[in-house]
Design a protein around this motif. Structure first.
Motif, PDB file in Angstrom:
ATOM      1  N   LEU A  47       3.958   5.515  -5.158  1.00 47.93           N
ATOM      2  CA  LEU A  47       4.062   6.034  -7.305  1.00 47.93           C
ATOM      3  C   LEU A  47       2.951   7.085  -7.579  1.00 47.93           C
ATOM      4  CD1 LEU A  47       4.676   2.097  -8.326  1.00 47.93           C
ATOM      5  CD2 LEU A  47       5.821   4.005  -8.358  1.00 47.93           C
ATOM      6  N   SER A  48       1.533   6.526  -6.574  1.00 46.88           N
ATOM      7  CA  SER A  48       0.825   7.661  -6.752  1.00 46.88           C
ATOM      8  C   SER A  48       1.563   9.360  -6.899  1.00 46.88           C
ATOM      9  CB  SER A  48      -0.826   7.710  -6.683  1.00 46.88           C
ATOM     10  OG  SER A  48      -0.819   7.821  -4.957  1.00 46.88           O
ATOM     11  N   THR A  49       1.966   9.167  -5.255  1.00 41.49           N
ATOM     12  CA  THR A  49       1.890  10.867  -6.106  1.00 41.49           C
ATOM     13  C   THR A  49       2.832  11.380  -6.266  1.00 41.49           C
ATOM     14  OG1 THR A  49       1.980  10.091  -2.919  1.00 41.49           O
ATOM     15  CG2 THR A  49       3.132  12.075  -3.449  1.00 41.49           C
ATOM     16  N   LEU A  50       3.964  10.774  -7.106  1.00 40.34           N
ATOM     17  CA  LEU A  50       4.771  10.787  -8.177  1.00 40.34           C
ATOM     18  C   LEU A  50       3.756  11.276  -9.158  1.00 40.34           C
ATOM     19  CD1 LEU A  50       7.758  10.451  -7.670  1.00 40.34           C
ATOM     20  CD2 LEU A  50       7.957   8.433  -9.365  1.00 40.34           C
ATOM     21  N   PHE A  51       3.328  10.428  -9.455  1.00 40.97           N
ATOM     22  CA  PHE A  51       1.963  10.849 -11.286  1.00 40.97           C
ATOM     23  C   PHE A  51       2.126  12.085 -11.240  1.00 40.97           C
ATOM     24  CE2 PHE A  51       3.203   6.816 -11.928  1.00 40.97           C
ATOM     25  CZ  PHE A  51       3.647   6.706 -12.708  1.00 40.97           C
ATOM     26  N   LEU A 106       0.689  -1.651  -0.038  1.00 41.59           N
ATOM     27  CA  LEU A 106       0.220   0.081   0.136  1.00 41.59           C
ATOM     28  C   LEU A 106       0.815   0.806  -0.043  1.00 41.59           C
ATOM     29  CD1 LEU A 106      -2.783  -1.212   2.328  1.00 41.59           C
ATOM     30  CD2 LEU A 106      -2.819  -0.521   0.238  1.00 41.59           C
ATOM     31  N   MET A 107       1.533   1.844   0.569  1.00 35.50           N
ATOM     32  CA  MET A 107       2.758   2.291   0.629  1.00 35.50           C
ATOM     33  C   MET A 107       3.649   2.943  -0.826  1.00 35.50           C
ATOM     34  SD  MET A 107       4.153   1.637   4.965  1.00 35.50           S
ATOM     35  CE  MET A 107       5.587   3.529   4.529  1.00 35.50           C
ATOM     36  N   ASN A 121       1.947  18.911 -12.832  1.00 40.21           N
ATOM     37  CA  ASN A 121       2.044  20.444 -12.325  1.00 40.21           C
ATOM     38  C   ASN A 121       2.602  20.566 -12.927  1.00 40.21           C
ATOM     39  OD1 ASN A 121      -0.435  20.044 -11.140  1.00 40.21           O
ATOM     40  ND2 ASN A 121       1.055  19.210  -8.748  1.00 40.21           N
ATOM     41  N   VAL A 122       4.142  19.930 -13.085  1.00 40.59           N
ATOM     42  CA  VAL A 122       5.411  20.652 -14.028  1.00 40.59           C
ATOM     43  C   VAL A 122       4.980  20.671 -15.611  1.00 40.59           C
ATOM     44  CG1 VAL A 122       7.822  20.439 -14.318  1.00 40.59           C
ATOM     45  CG2 VAL A 122       6.553  19.767 -12.456  1.00 40.59           C
TER      46      VAL A 122
END
Length: 199
Positions: free
Chosen positions: A23-27, A17-18, A32-33
């Protein structure tokens, strides 16, 4: 079930889960870039680079048919297809067999590799180790034969004073190893006598 077994069972669930959360936070952050906004080029420069092949800071060296050494450089060189090339902030150093040196500089240079003729345009400056400095709006150069010619008027200074002329030629004399700077088409010379010390 003892405490160790329960810990292992929980870790089997928590660790994947972590990993998914990271991975979801990375995407999410990468969305936003703006990759275009981070490019260090202006829009017009990007269009120019896509339009033709470019080289930054090129330096070329070689020899004339008469054995004079030439080194040519520019801040940027681009091709528009075929044998024609454009250079920005052009400069050249010519070391003659006689030991003299000629320096050339101009805002732009246009080179045709098939005819070996170059056109220097904008703030053309010719400086010689013999003390001459000549400026012109344009200059035609054949670096194979080491023949330079200004299609228009020139102004300059030298050991004998200041001068204006309708045309300038730099070429090697027939049967001569020396290179001559020749002014033609209405030459006006203001002679400045050299100061000499008397004993």
């Amino acid at each position: 079930m003892d405490g160790y077994s329960r810990l292992v069972a929980w870790l089997k669930v928590l660790l994947p889960l972590m990993a998914l959360l990271l991975l979801s936070t990375l995407f999410i952050l990468s969305r936003n870039v703006d990759p275009v906004a981070t490019l260090p080029f202006a829009d017009t420069e990007i269009v120019e680079r896509l339009r033709g092949q470019q080289v930054t800071g090129p330096v070329f060296s070689g020899a004339t048919d008469g054995g004079d050494m030439i080194m040519v450089s520019a801040s940027r060189m681009s091709t528009r297809g075929g044998s024609k090339n454009n250079a920005e902030d052009f400069s050249a150093q010519i070391d003659l067999k006689s030991g003299a040196r000629i320096l050339l500089s101009s805002d732009e240079g246009q080179f045709d590799l098939t005819s070996n003729v170059s056109q220097l345009v904008g703030n053309v400056v010719i400086t010689t180790s013999t003390g001459y400095k000549v400026t012109s709006d344009a200059l035609e150069a054949d670096f194979d034969e080491l023949a330079l010619q200004s299609p228009g008027p020139v102004t300059g200074t030298g050991p004998i004073g200041t001068l204006n002329a309708g045309m300038l030629h730099l070429r090697r004399g027939t049967g001569d190893t020396n290179t001559h700077l020749i002014f033609t088409n209405g030459v006006k010379l203001v002679y400045t006598p050299q100061n000499t010390e008397r004993e």
